[in-house]
Design an enzyme around this catalytic site. Structure first.
Site, PDB file in Angstrom:
ATOM      1  N   HIS A 574      83.848  71.375  -6.891  1.00 55.02           N
ATOM      2  CA  HIS A 574      82.724  72.166  -7.384  1.00 55.02           C
ATOM      3  C   HIS A 574      81.398  71.467  -7.122  1.00 55.02           C
ATOM      4  CE1 HIS A 574      80.448  73.990 -11.052  1.00 55.02           C
ATOM      5  NE2 HIS A 574      80.117  74.573  -9.934  1.00 55.02           N
ATOM      6  N   HIS A 579      77.667  72.189  -4.451  1.00 58.38           N
ATOM      7  CA  HIS A 579      76.306  71.893  -4.905  1.00 58.38           C
ATOM      8  C   HIS A 579      75.642  70.828  -4.030  1.00 58.38           C
ATOM      9  CE1 HIS A 579      75.957  73.966  -8.912  1.00 58.38           C
ATOM     10  NE2 HIS A 579      77.268  74.049  -8.736  1.00 58.38           N
ATOM     11  N   HIS A 766      81.816  78.910  -4.080  1.00 52.57           N
ATOM     12  CA  HIS A 766      81.267  78.486  -5.371  1.00 52.57           C
ATOM     13  C   HIS A 766      81.719  79.420  -6.486  1.00 52.57           C
ATOM     14  CE1 HIS A 766      78.162  78.355  -8.578  1.00 52.57           C
ATOM     15  NE2 HIS A 766      78.444  77.074  -8.484  1.00 52.57           N
ATOM     16  N   ASN A 770      83.608  78.332  -9.927  1.00 58.29           N
ATOM     17  CA  ASN A 770      82.688  78.202 -11.057  1.00 58.29           C
ATOM     18  C   ASN A 770      82.926  79.195 -12.193  1.00 58.29           C
ATOM     19  OD1 ASN A 770      80.044  76.992 -12.154  1.00 58.29           O
ATOM     20  ND2 ASN A 770      79.674  79.197 -12.215  1.00 58.29           N
ATOM     21  N   ILE A 915      74.187  78.462 -10.499  1.00 57.11           N
ATOM     22  CA  ILE A 915      74.473  77.950 -11.837  1.00 57.11           C
ATOM     23  C   ILE A 915      75.480  76.816 -11.715  1.00 57.11           C
ATOM     24  CG2 ILE A 915      76.358  79.550 -12.270  1.00 57.11           C
ATOM     25  CD1 ILE A 915      73.823  78.312 -14.898  1.00 57.11           C
TER      26      ILE A 915
END
Length: 915
Positions: A574, A579, A766, A770, A915
């Site tokens: 993740h 990110h 993602h 997530n 997010i």
């Protein structure tokens, strides 16, 4: 002049000639100026008139005085007005300071401190060799509309241009007010070619803070070598402004994109225990993040000083959350703030364990504050007026009462079953680590001199009774053995992790057997500790239970696997892969690709909010003593585990879905299959749905790239594109820049592959990793993020207490009450869609984001395909033959369903890592 005004939409003064007007209408009925929406190569040379040649001839006929003038002079002599419609977005809620500034700006606007615009042509003035410009124009009625409560306010500004002005290509803006404003778009009306659109979506700062004029370009895409002459200097100037000069402390109002290492996670000035190593550089390779320029700490000159919440971290102004997103994030953060207050009221709960499963259920029924009986105490500790305290008490009653996680919604006890444990490896929140066993027993890649024998303790005897009559070799040959292997990622850190207070972990391997029904079942779990401990404890194999004692041991072993899985999911799959590894590509895009560049326009929605959420993560999630350290097994070594994965296993060329599936042995290339792959686990919901989205993204990207790069020479000669890719690698991923696996960027196929991978990571990958965090992890026994005790063996002193009360031992191994509640608050926030979410197949201003009409139409086609995929996924979730997503008590797999309502929904694929 009067006639030109009328033709451009302005009323004539009283002496207008009806004869001239009627003659013009007859002459120009079928000669409206038009522009090909794409083929810029055909129109880039020659002068483009702002109004038609017929109009000039008509005006010459109507107003001739006998002087002979060139066409250019004739056109220059004809002045006419065009109007800008400027859309500004208001904030819904303003604080006192903002309201005061707004009133002052309204007053200042009346006395000439205005917002000033200037229209720039795509053409050069042959006399000055500079871009043609309109007069300066001010936004009208700013003061009058200052009290308008609407979300969007439309202003106008009138420009005067001559007939030889050409096509508008840019607008410059000077904000002479004190307060910034959010400029959504500008539309110019009055040119014969029709409305000209400027999608802006940017904050325009006060001239007091940023004296330079802001530059906005039309929605028309241009490759660098096709840039109209009048825009070339502005194109370069805007990119230079965005790059900055690499020096100075960044202000929150800046729009400067630059690179730096992760040297701001620790806080050595506060405590030596909060010191953390620098990530990025030869010693610990890591991707780069956005530079803030903050001063170094006093204790460590290589560490950057901290900005603690609630103070904001710097990201370029346009990367910050918009209002509705900020409100959603802040509401979730309030829960976490209250958690930090609880220990000051009842410090003893830090080590309080759950007594039974009913106590966990009470978090959803009663809420933490009511369960602890400390709600009233907390608010009376605030030095606030009684009326305020009463209001806070009332509004907080449901604040720490959690929604029941989705994992409990269909079958409360499903998580205990082996088949559900296995199903989540392919249809849960971390479906990207399962791999096919190619060699049994598995072999480690760690140095045997340091970490002991490379071969596993697993043997044929451990699994032979669970293979449905097959031999181990037959199971391997039939592709029936699969594995979650966390041995090599955890083992080098276990000595340090297990020395932490309240942390105990193994390096685990779990073997699964693929049944004839297409489901997986766990058949063995290997638990490893560092080899220099007691010999009998270094490697241990747990097999499915045969009695009550072995059942509790098996449940504890599965919990340790889930804890390993939760750490790798959060720190590697993740955080690192979606990110951190995307941020360099985003920084380089803003620095090297003009807003006019077609690839920037394609990539733009997939960059939204990523830099802001990454900055917030550095501030409170991955920082020293942050949420990840406090809530996950790896503790203060979590980011070093992330860095180890970056160095040893991350490869950009393997980040696309097909390549990843092949690397893990889950799929083999097969050109006869719809996506060119044959899945060896046919009912693999993440891969099944992911391939639909991957193919749709790839088709859209290929359509787009083919449009602008009809031959590879254009890719190789595109200076901005090559600079973007080069800087992403050589600066953004500098520590791995010499790796041989980086794809080249020389052909159309190269570019399609790179862009498809980036968009896949930002959107579908993602989303899959997530938005199920709370639905699956919000019930902590299903996926404990940390474990506090090892599994006792018969010779251990703890074994008797385990035998006498296994449930108590089980809960003493799990996160404590406070750890659980803090973790739940965070994953609840991270799993939440905000009201302004943009999902795949959606864009802001969908009809005008590009001036290329054919590309806009192609995007609508892409959006329609996304809609079809959503229906197909819904159909799959109702197919009883797909047992990993349909059946009694089985959760449907919806994490890759493209759309969602706001909130925690366990579905929805936003365009970006938002997010």
């Amino acid at each position: 002049m009067a006639l030109a005004k009328e033709l451009m939409g302005y009323p004539l003064i009283s002496e207008r000639s009806s004869l001239v007007s009627s003659h013009f209408k007859k002459k120009t009925q079928s000669t409206q100026f038009s522009i090909n929406s794409f083929d810029r190569r055909k129109t880039k040379s020659g002068v483009v008139s702002a109004i038609s040649d017929d109009l000039v001839k008509t005006l010459r006929f109507a107003t001739t005085t006998g002087d002979k003038k060139s066409d250019e002079e004739e056109k220059a002599a004809v002045k006419f007005k065009v109007r800008a419609v400027v859309t500004v977005r208001n904030k819904n809620k303003e604080d006192f300071k903002e309201t005061l500034a707004k009133h002052l700006d309204a007053f200042a606007d009346k006395i000439g401190r205005n917002v000033v615009l200037e229209l720039i042509s795509t053409e050069l003035d042959p006399k000055t060799n500079l871009p043609k410009k309109s007069n300066a124009a001010v936004l009208k009625d700013w003061s009058k509309k200052s009290k308008t409560k609407a979300e969007k306010v439309h202003y106008t500004a009138d420009f005067t241009v001559d007939a030889a002005f050409g096509s508008p290509g840019a607008i410059t803006i000077v904000n002479k007010h004190q307060k910034e404003f959010f400029l959504e778009s500008i539309t110019i009306e009055g040119f014969a070619l029709g409305p000209v659109h400027f999608p802006c979506n940017s904050w325009v700062q006060s001239q007091n803070d940023h004296p330079e004029k802001r530059i906005f370009f039309t929605n028309q895409p241009y490759l660098p070598n096709e840039t109209p002459e009048g825009l070339r200097v502005l194109r370069e100037k805007e990119l230079k402004n965005l790059r900055g000069d690499g020096s100075g402390v960044r202000k929150l109002s800046d729009r400067i994109y630059d690179f730096d290492v992760y040297n701001d996670l620790g806080n050595p000035d506060k405590s030596s225990e909060l010191s953390r190593p620098k990530l990025g550089g030869q010693e610990i390779p890591y991707p780069r993040r956005c530079r803030t320029g903050r001063h170094s700490t006093h204790s460590d000159k290589e560490a950057e000083s901290r900005v603690e919440k609630p103070l904001p971290m710097y990201v370029p102004r346009d990367e910050q959350f918009e209002e509705s997103k900020q409100n959603t994030f802040t509401a979730g953060r309030l829960k976490a703030v209250l958690h930090h207050l609880i220990p000051t009221i009842k410090a003893s709960i830090l080590a309080e364990d759950f007594a039974d499963f009913g106590e966990i259920d009470s978090l959803y029924k009663e809420g933490l504050l009511l369960k602890l009986g400390v709600q009233d105490d907390i608010f009376h500790k605030f030095p606030l007026p009684k009326v305020v305290v009463n209001t806070l008490q009332e509004s907080s009653k449901g604040l720490l009462k959690y929604d029941t996680p989705k994992i409990l919604s269909k079958d409360k006890n499903a998580w205990l079953r082996d088949d559900e444990f296995a199903r989540q490896a392919i249809a849960g929140i971390n479906p990207v680590n399962i791999e096919r066993v190619k060699t049994f027993p598995p072999v480690s890649n760690l140095d045997p001199k340091i970490y002991g024998p490379q071969h596993s303790a697993l043997t044929n005897d451990h699994i032979i009774g669970h293979l449905g009559g097959l031999s181990v070799q037959q199971a391997l040959e039939e592709n029936r053995l699969y594995m979650l292997d966390y041995h090599d990622i955890y083992l080098p850190f276990l000595d340090r992790i297990n020395a932490l207070d309240g942390r105990k972990a193994y390096a685990t391997r779990t073997i699964f057997f693929l049944t004839r029904l297409g489901t997986l079942k766990p058949i063995a779990i290997e638990l490893s500790l560092p080899p220099h401990g007691p010999k009998h404890r270094s490697k241990r194999v747990i097999t499915p239970p045969v009695d009550a004692t072995s059942n509790w041991v098996w449940q504890l072993a599965k919990a340790h696997v889930s804890s390993n899985d939760a750490g790798v999911h959060q720190l590697v799959n993740h955080w690192l892969r979606t990110h951190a590894c995307l941020e360099p590509f985003i920084l380089a895009a803003h620095r090297q690709l003009s807003a006019m560049h077609p690839i920037f326009k394609l990539w733009d929605p997939h960059m939204r909010y990523t830099m802001e959420i990454n900055a917030l993560a550095r501030q409170s999630l991955i920082s020293a003593d942050g949420v990840i350290e406090g809530g996950f097994t790896a503790g203060s070594y979590g980011m070093e585990i992330s860095a180890a994965a970056y160095k040893s296993t991350w490869r950009f060329d393997m980040e696309g879905l097909p390549a990843d599936l092949i690397r893990r042995g889950i799929a083999i290339p097969d050109p006869t299959q719809p996506h060119g792959l044959k899945l060896l686990i046919e009912d693999y919901p993440y891969a099944n749905d992911g391939l639909l989205l991957w193919s749709a993204i790839q088709t859209w990207v290929r359509t787009y790239v083919d449009r602008y790069y009809p031959n590879p020479n254009l890719i190789q000669s595109d200076s901005e594109l090559q600079s973007w890719y080069s800087e992403s690698i050589n600066v953004g991923h500098a520590d791995l820049r010499d790796a041989e696996w980086w794809p080249e960027l020389t052909t159309v196929d190269d570019l399609v592959s790179i862009l498809t991978t980036l968009i896949w990571l930002a959107s579908a990958q993602h989303a899959a990793l997530n938005f199920g965090q709370y639905p699956y992890g919000g019930y902590v026994p299903n996926r404990p993020p940390l474990m506090r005790r090892l599994i006792p063996e018969e010779s251990d002193p703890e074994y008797l207490s385990f035998i006498s009360d296994p449930e108590k031992y089980y809960f003493s191994s799990m996160p404590s009450l406070l750890q659980t509640s803090k973790f739940m608050a965070v994953v609840d926030t991270l799993s939440t869609h905000s009201p302004d979410e943009e999902y795949i197949g959606e864009r802001q201003q969908p009809s005008i984001w590009s001036g290329d009409a054919e590309i806009v139409d192609a995007f609508y086609g892409f959006a329609a395909e996304i809609g079809r995929i959503e229906k197909e996924i819904e159909k799959r979730n109702s197919d009883p033959d797909r047992r990993n997503r349909c059946g009694a008590g089985v959760l449907p797999y919806e994490l890759l369903v493209p759309t969602s309502e706001p909130g925690v929904t366990c579905r929805g694929v936003p365009n970006s890592v938002s997010i």
